[in-house]
Design an enzyme around this catalytic site. Sequence first.
Site, PDB file in Angstrom:
ATOM      1  N   CYS A  61     -51.248  82.384 116.748  1.00 17.33           N
ATOM      2  CA  CYS A  61     -50.558  83.720 116.955  1.00 17.33           C
ATOM      3  C   CYS A  61     -51.716  84.470 118.065  1.00 17.33           C
ATOM      4  O   CYS A  61     -52.544  85.230 117.359  1.00 17.33           O
ATOM      5  CB  CYS A  61     -50.495  84.758 116.043  1.00 17.33           C
ATOM      6  SG  CYS A  61     -49.200  86.136 116.721  1.00 17.33           S
ATOM      7  N   ASN A  62     -51.325  84.920 119.582  1.00 15.78           N
ATOM      8  CA  ASN A  62     -51.813  84.870 120.282  1.00 15.78           C
ATOM      9  C   ASN A  62     -51.830  87.065 120.127  1.00 15.78           C
ATOM     10  O   ASN A  62     -53.098  87.109 120.127  1.00 15.78           O
ATOM     11  CB  ASN A  62     -50.992  85.471 121.649  1.00 15.78           C
ATOM     12  CG  ASN A  62     -51.197  83.853 121.999  1.00 15.78           C
ATOM     13  OD1 ASN A  62     -52.211  83.741 123.061  1.00 15.78           O
ATOM     14  ND2 ASN A  62     -49.885  82.964 122.016  1.00 15.78           N
ATOM     15  N   THR A  63     -51.260  87.705 119.635  1.00  9.08           N
ATOM     16  CA  THR A  63     -51.163  88.870 118.959  1.00  9.08           C
ATOM     17  C   THR A  63     -52.392  89.276 117.790  1.00  9.08           C
ATOM     18  O   THR A  63     -53.060  90.342 117.862  1.00  9.08           O
ATOM     19  CB  THR A  63     -49.948  89.514 118.378  1.00  9.08           C
ATOM     20  OG1 THR A  63     -48.999  88.817 119.706  1.00  9.08           O
ATOM     21  CG2 THR A  63     -49.500  90.797 118.364  1.00  9.08           C
ATOM     22  N   CYS A 114     -48.290  84.150 124.453  1.00  9.72           N
ATOM     23  CA  CYS A 114     -47.746  83.945 123.523  1.00  9.72           C
ATOM     24  C   CYS A 114     -47.321  82.326 123.500  1.00  9.72           C
ATOM     25  O   CYS A 114     -46.701  81.708 123.932  1.00  9.72           O
ATOM     26  CB  CYS A 114     -46.562  84.563 123.714  1.00  9.72           C
ATOM     27  SG  CYS A 114     -45.335  84.994 122.281  1.00  9.72           S
ATOM     28  N   THR A 115     -47.592  82.054 121.545  1.00 15.95           N
ATOM     29  CA  THR A 115     -47.130  81.121 121.115  1.00 15.95           C
ATOM     30  C   THR A 115     -45.661  80.371 121.272  1.00 15.95           C
ATOM     31  O   THR A 115     -45.433  79.067 121.203  1.00 15.95           O
ATOM     32  CB  THR A 115     -47.719  81.089 119.854  1.00 15.95           C
ATOM     33  OG1 THR A 115     -47.421  81.875 119.110  1.00 15.95           O
ATOM     34  CG2 THR A 115     -48.861  80.502 119.313  1.00 15.95           C
ATOM     35  N   HIS A 116     -44.538  81.757 121.404  1.00 14.48           N
ATOM     36  CA  HIS A 116     -43.381  81.299 121.358  1.00 14.48           C
ATOM     37  C   HIS A 116     -43.088  80.726 123.396  1.00 14.48           C
ATOM     38  O   HIS A 116     -41.803  80.406 122.943  1.00 14.48           O
ATOM     39  CB  HIS A 116     -42.644  82.412 121.561  1.00 14.48           C
ATOM     40  CG  HIS A 116     -42.712  83.015 120.125  1.00 14.48           C
ATOM     41  ND1 HIS A 116     -43.484  83.107 119.575  1.00 14.48           N
ATOM     42  CD2 HIS A 116     -41.521  83.131 119.474  1.00 14.48           C
ATOM     43  CE1 HIS A 116     -42.951  83.314 118.019  1.00 14.48           C
ATOM     44  NE2 HIS A 116     -41.596  83.050 118.042  1.00 14.48           N
ATOM     45  N   SER A 151     -46.710  84.242 113.140  1.00 18.33           N
ATOM     46  CA  SER A 151     -45.999  85.527 113.081  1.00 18.33           C
ATOM     47  C   SER A 151     -44.748  85.149 112.788  1.00 18.33           C
ATOM     48  O   SER A 151     -42.968  85.852 112.011  1.00 18.33           O
ATOM     49  CB  SER A 151     -45.532  86.655 114.055  1.00 18.33           C
ATOM     50  OG  SER A 151     -45.498  85.765 115.344  1.00 18.33           O
ATOM     51  N   TYR A 201     -44.887  90.752 115.650  1.00 21.44           N
ATOM     52  CA  TYR A 201     -46.242  91.197 115.876  1.00 21.44           C
ATOM     53  C   TYR A 201     -46.184  92.052 117.204  1.00 21.44           C
ATOM     54  O   TYR A 201     -46.948  92.991 117.291  1.00 21.44           O
ATOM     55  CB  TYR A 201     -47.420  90.427 115.083  1.00 21.44           C
ATOM     56  CG  TYR A 201     -47.535  89.921 113.991  1.00 21.44           C
ATOM     57  CD1 TYR A 201     -46.812  90.098 112.923  1.00 21.44           C
ATOM     58  CD2 TYR A 201     -48.458  89.164 113.412  1.00 21.44           C
ATOM     59  CE1 TYR A 201     -46.863  89.385 111.716  1.00 21.44           C
ATOM     60  CE2 TYR A 201     -48.658  88.386 112.163  1.00 21.44           C
ATOM     61  CZ  TYR A 201     -47.631  88.793 111.148  1.00 21.44           C
ATOM     62  OH  TYR A 201     -47.838  88.518 110.088  1.00 21.44           O
ATOM     63  N   GLY A 202     -46.176  91.299 118.021  1.00 22.89           N
ATOM     64  CA  GLY A 202     -45.922  92.039 119.252  1.00 22.89           C
ATOM     65  C   GLY A 202     -46.026  93.109 119.578  1.00 22.89           C
ATOM     66  O   GLY A 202     -46.520  93.268 120.784  1.00 22.89           O
TER      67      GLY A 202
HETATM   68  N1  DGL Z   1     -46.749  84.625 118.068  1.00 18.94           N
HETATM   69  C1  DGL Z   1     -46.497  85.968 119.019  1.00 18.94           C
HETATM   70  C2  DGL Z   1     -47.391  85.672 119.956  1.00 18.94           C
HETATM   71  O1  DGL Z   1     -48.441  84.542 120.051  1.00 18.94           O
HETATM   72  C3  DGL Z   1     -45.379  86.682 119.216  1.00 18.94           C
HETATM   73  C4  DGL Z   1     -44.217  86.853 118.745  1.00 18.94           C
HETATM   74  C5  DGL Z   1     -45.041  88.032 118.230  1.00 18.94           C
HETATM   75  O2  DGL Z   1     -44.500  88.858 118.367  1.00 18.94           O
HETATM   76  O3  DGL Z   1     -44.883  88.166 116.286  1.00 18.94           O
HETATM   77  O4  DGL Z   1     -48.426  86.609 120.424  1.00 18.94           O
END
Ligand code: DGL
Length: 265
Positions: free
Chosen positions: A77-79, A189-191, A15, A46-47
């Site tokens: 991206c986990n979401t 979460c990748t962040h 995302s 996205y989350g």
């Molecule tokens: N990259 C999203 C994840 O790994 C986190 C950021 C988002 O909410 O888009 O879930």
Amino acid sequence: MNAPSTDLPIGVFDSGIGGLTVLRALRAAMPRESFVYLGDTARLPYGTKSADTVRRYALRAASHLVERGIKALVVACNTATAAALPQLVEAFAPLPVHGVISPGADAASAASIGGVVAVLATEGTVRERAYHGALLHRGVHRVFARPAPLLVTLAEEGRAQGALVQHVVRDYLEGISGDQAFDTLLLGCTHFPVFRSVCAEVLGAEVAIVDSASTTASAVAAVTPRCLGDRAHTHFLATDGGDRFRRVGSFFLGETIPEVEIVDL
Ligand code: DGL
């Protein structure tokens, strides 16, 4: 359909810039491969969105990469993995499509001695209970998960240290598992890998802290046909804010991002 050429790049999308933590691990595991990374910065986060919306966004982002020509797709991206992995696998078969939830669950179950894992993730990932299923399936006994959306905002600001970050991390971790102790924290979460040292300060040395980046890279490296050339390069795409992507993304990637192409999905 013929197998894609081994000289094509590997497509990676997120995302925003958090997936650069996964790209970093992928490049370390496969130094001769080329990559094309797409951050859907116009639609971030996205989350906090519904699973239907995330699926729609993920399909668009993935289609863009597939149209450019890739030999494998990594959903960094986990979401998006939690909401859309089966649909992406189906839509782009026979292209190999990899998510980050199974590798993250592998890392956490391997690290957990007592079988009690806490997960910090986005609202969407927690709502889909993706890590619950994956961890219980791997023999973990208890899973506690909490959405931590403020950490996405802090990470996007390039803030990974300091009193404010400490305070937010402490607040999210306090009471995440009620009265029960957990032995492993999964940064789902990748962040969040950028907050590893603050989490370690808050939790102390007894709690293992893991994320999906290196296990995803190992899983992808194990099955991806290797490029035989020696001109590996990475092309960066974003759907908005190229300057910001370069500035903050360099911090996530650990090196300067020279150029970002803006695309409209
Ligand atoms: N990259 C999203 C994840 O790994 C986190 C950021 C988002 O909410 O888009 O879930």
